[in-house]
Design a protein around this motif. Sequence first.
Motif, PDB file in Angstrom:
ATOM      1  N   HIS A   3       0.834  -1.199   0.000  1.00 16.54           N
ATOM      2  CA  HIS A   3       0.000   0.000   0.000  1.00 16.54           C
ATOM      3  C   HIS A   3       0.872   1.253   0.000  1.00 16.54           C
ATOM      4  O   HIS A   3       1.888   1.329   0.698  1.00 16.54           O
ATOM      5  N   GLN A  60       0.401   4.079   1.289  1.00 14.89           N
ATOM      6  CA  GLN A  60       0.384   4.913   2.493  1.00 14.89           C
ATOM      7  C   GLN A  60       1.013   4.216   3.698  1.00 14.89           C
ATOM      8  O   GLN A  60       0.973   4.742   4.801  1.00 14.89           O
ATOM      9  N   THR A  61       1.589   3.051   3.499  1.00 16.10           N
ATOM     10  CA  THR A  61       2.251   2.356   4.607  1.00 16.10           C
ATOM     11  C   THR A  61       3.760   2.379   4.410  1.00 16.10           C
ATOM     12  O   THR A  61       4.254   2.253   3.285  1.00 16.10           O
ATOM     13  N   ILE A  74       1.607   3.577   9.392  1.00 17.65           N
ATOM     14  CA  ILE A  74       0.899   4.446   8.450  1.00 17.65           C
ATOM     15  C   ILE A  74       1.650   5.765   8.295  1.00 17.65           C
ATOM     16  O   ILE A  74       2.043   6.392   9.281  1.00 17.65           O
ATOM     17  N   LYS A  75       1.838   6.179   7.042  1.00 18.37           N
ATOM     18  CA  LYS A  75       2.482   7.455   6.763  1.00 18.37           C
ATOM     19  C   LYS A  75       1.519   8.605   7.037  1.00 18.37           C
ATOM     20  O   LYS A  75       0.308   8.475   6.880  1.00 18.37           O
ATOM     21  N   THR A  76       2.081   9.755   7.433  1.00 18.66           N
ATOM     22  CA  THR A  76       1.303  10.992   7.560  1.00 18.66           C
ATOM     23  C   THR A  76       2.120  12.118   6.945  1.00 18.66           C
ATOM     24  O   THR A  76       3.290  11.931   6.578  1.00 18.66           O
ATOM     25  N   SER A  97       3.634   9.496  12.411  1.00 22.70           N
ATOM     26  CA  SER A  97       3.260   8.194  11.848  1.00 22.70           C
ATOM     27  C   SER A  97       2.787   7.282  12.968  1.00 22.70           C
ATOM     28  O   SER A  97       3.262   7.366  14.108  1.00 22.70           O
ATOM     29  N   LYS A 138      -1.232   0.767  12.931  1.00 16.85           N
ATOM     30  CA  LYS A 138      -2.641   0.410  12.871  1.00 16.85           C
ATOM     31  C   LYS A 138      -2.773  -1.073  12.562  1.00 16.85           C
ATOM     32  O   LYS A 138      -2.019  -1.619  11.750  1.00 16.85           O
ATOM     33  N   LEU A 192      -7.945   3.574   3.444  1.00 16.63           N
ATOM     34  CA  LEU A 192      -6.844   4.486   3.716  1.00 16.63           C
ATOM     35  C   LEU A 192      -6.732   5.512   2.616  1.00 16.63           C
ATOM     36  O   LEU A 192      -6.782   5.204   1.433  1.00 16.63           O
TER      37      LEU A 192
END
Length: 279
Positions: free
Chosen positions: A238, A240-241, A255-257, A263, A266, A277
């Motif tokens: 994914h 966003q990971t 999880i990226k932010t 971060s 989850k 996501l």
Amino acid sequence: MAKPLTRSQSLKESPAPNLERPEPSDMVEDLLDGPSIPPSPRDMVELVDCIVQELTESESFKAVLQSCIDKAISRKLANITEQIVKQETQLFDLKQDLKLKSGNLQSLTEGYDWLRKEMERCQRITNDLDQASRRDSIRLFGIKESENEDLEKMVIDLGKEKLDLDLNADDIDKTYRVGPKHNNSDSPKVRGVLVRFRSLKVRDGFLRNRRKLKGTRTVIKEDLTRLNQQLLQKARDHQQTENAWSRDGRIFALIKTTDRRKSFVKRFNNIRGLDRLTL
């Protein structure tokens, strides 16, 4: 002997022509009483013109004509009204049918959503039970495959020599290769080895010390169900990971932010959670 009349005298003495239009009845009588010579087209046209003129000037004819027109219009309007009523009735029936079908569709949609949720719930329960039955197992990859191999001894040697574990044959329930055997001798694919221990403590020792195998071809993984394997791979791929891993059969991801310092980790129970996501 009388003198002949001049042209001017003859014109003066000749009777003036009758310029008045004859009555249609007189024209008909003239045609009937005259010689048996067919009337000329001109005579017929004049007769028709006279008849039409007399009819259009007749008040009784106008009244009859207006009555015929009114009746024709009334019949046409009645027919149109009947068609409109029929179309409105059909439209009402269609609306009622559509309303009924919309209600049925909504019921089917609600039923489908309920069935989907129930299937997901049953699948999750089945997957959890399957994963729980694998709690004492691990999978080894990269162990060279050979004929008449002693997998149990190979696992014991790996635990003692590479992982510094006090291990003996009584700690192992069973070992076997996973998947069909490949007969391609040029580039044989090494099958993984499933190892089931008699205690969770020994299994956790293998997973805890697997970092010591870094730099070798041997890899130790949890024995995940097919569904959890797919979920773990999806989480790793994914966008966003940053990373994903499994622990005790559960799947986690970092999880990226927008702010990397925020971060967070989850846990995911199904692929639907990954699909929700957003960046």
